[in-house]
Write a protein that holds these residues in place. Sequence first.
Motif, short mmCIF file in Angstrom:
data_model
loop_
_atom_site.label_atom_id
_atom_site.label_comp_id
_atom_site.label_asym_id
_atom_site.label_seq_id
_atom_site.Cartn_x
_atom_site.Cartn_y
_atom_site.Cartn_z
N ASP A 169 -0.52 -2.71 40.07
CA ASP A 169 -1.11 -4.04 40.22
C ASP A 169 -0.34 -5.08 39.40
O ASP A 169 -0.40 -6.29 39.69
CB ASP A 169 -2.58 -4.04 39.81
N THR A 170 0.41 -4.61 38.38
CA THR A 170 1.25 -5.52 37.62
C THR A 170 2.32 -6.14 38.52
O THR A 170 2.67 -7.32 38.37
CB THR A 170 1.93 -4.78 36.46
N LYS A 183 7.01 -1.12 35.28
CA LYS A 183 5.65 -0.60 35.38
C LYS A 183 5.43 0.14 36.70
O LYS A 183 4.74 1.18 36.73
CB LYS A 183 4.64 -1.77 35.27
N GLY A 216 -3.21 -1.76 35.56
CA GLY A 216 -2.15 -2.02 34.59
C GLY A 216 -0.80 -1.50 35.01
O GLY A 216 0.17 -1.62 34.25
N MET A 247 -6.89 -9.29 29.08
CA MET A 247 -6.48 -8.08 29.79
C MET A 247 -7.66 -7.12 29.96
O MET A 247 -7.88 -6.56 31.04
CB MET A 247 -5.33 -7.39 29.05
N TYR A 289 10.02 -6.63 34.47
CA TYR A 289 8.85 -5.98 33.87
C TYR A 289 8.03 -5.27 34.94
O TYR A 289 7.58 -4.13 34.73
CB TYR A 289 8.00 -7.02 33.15
N ALA A 290 7.84 -5.92 36.08
CA ALA A 290 7.06 -5.31 37.16
C ALA A 290 7.74 -4.04 37.66
O ALA A 290 7.08 -3.03 37.95
CB ALA A 290 6.89 -6.30 38.31
#
Length: 261
Positions: A158-159, A129, A155, A39, A125-126
Amino acid sequence: MTTTTTRPRRAAVLALGWTAVAALIVYATWNRGIAMDLMLAAMSVVGLFSHDAVLPFQPDWLGAALRATATVAAAYLAWRLIRYHRVTRGACGRCGRTATAADPSRRRALALWAAYVSILPAAGYAALKITWAFGGTIGLADPSVFAGIKPWTPGFADTGVMALIGIGVALAMAHRRPRPPRWLLLTPTLIGLAMLIPVSILGTAGNISGANAAAGFLSTMSAWVLWFVYGCFTVWAVCLSIVTVEYHYGTRGRCATCGRG
């Protein structure tokens, strides 16, 4: 063909070998090691093209190199053990095939199911974020924790792009369409699994043991966020592993050593 006289030695070799692999993996992934290294490396590359300070600290590149070396050593040793296991049970050491071919239809069906299920954790999850990237405070115990964050901050938004890529790659592998070179799909998938698997295991263990709470995560995020995030990682890792293994075995073609396939 394995005989009764070779079984104790074979079992000892496999036990010692896989113990060494496990030790190397624990070293490489301890405290989110190799996953965090990947990462930080990605964020460092992004920082070359960004005007914002991406990394406010200097990463431990020496430690990262050692963890990368341990990861490569674990992968090589695992490969050698797999070959040893295949040969000693009478299979081809290169491809693992035996004279009796297994029916691949069940494996294909499982991979298709896993590919579609993987959409849920990736998208979930995306979405979380991206919500934070645009100023949302859902799940934040301290709404100011992401103050100053912009959608283009590494982070965050772009996730969402990486999650879409992950979904597309999983579906492409499961459906075998389109048909690019195998490495083009397997390379990003294996890199993704190198991040997902250790983070999901350590994160879930931290939730169960209370280590994440002791580390102060609950001062900035609600407890359900930690369970949601690491739950997404765990489901995503399992599904992506199933799809990747099926794709690898299903597209490897005829073996150059034994001629099967």
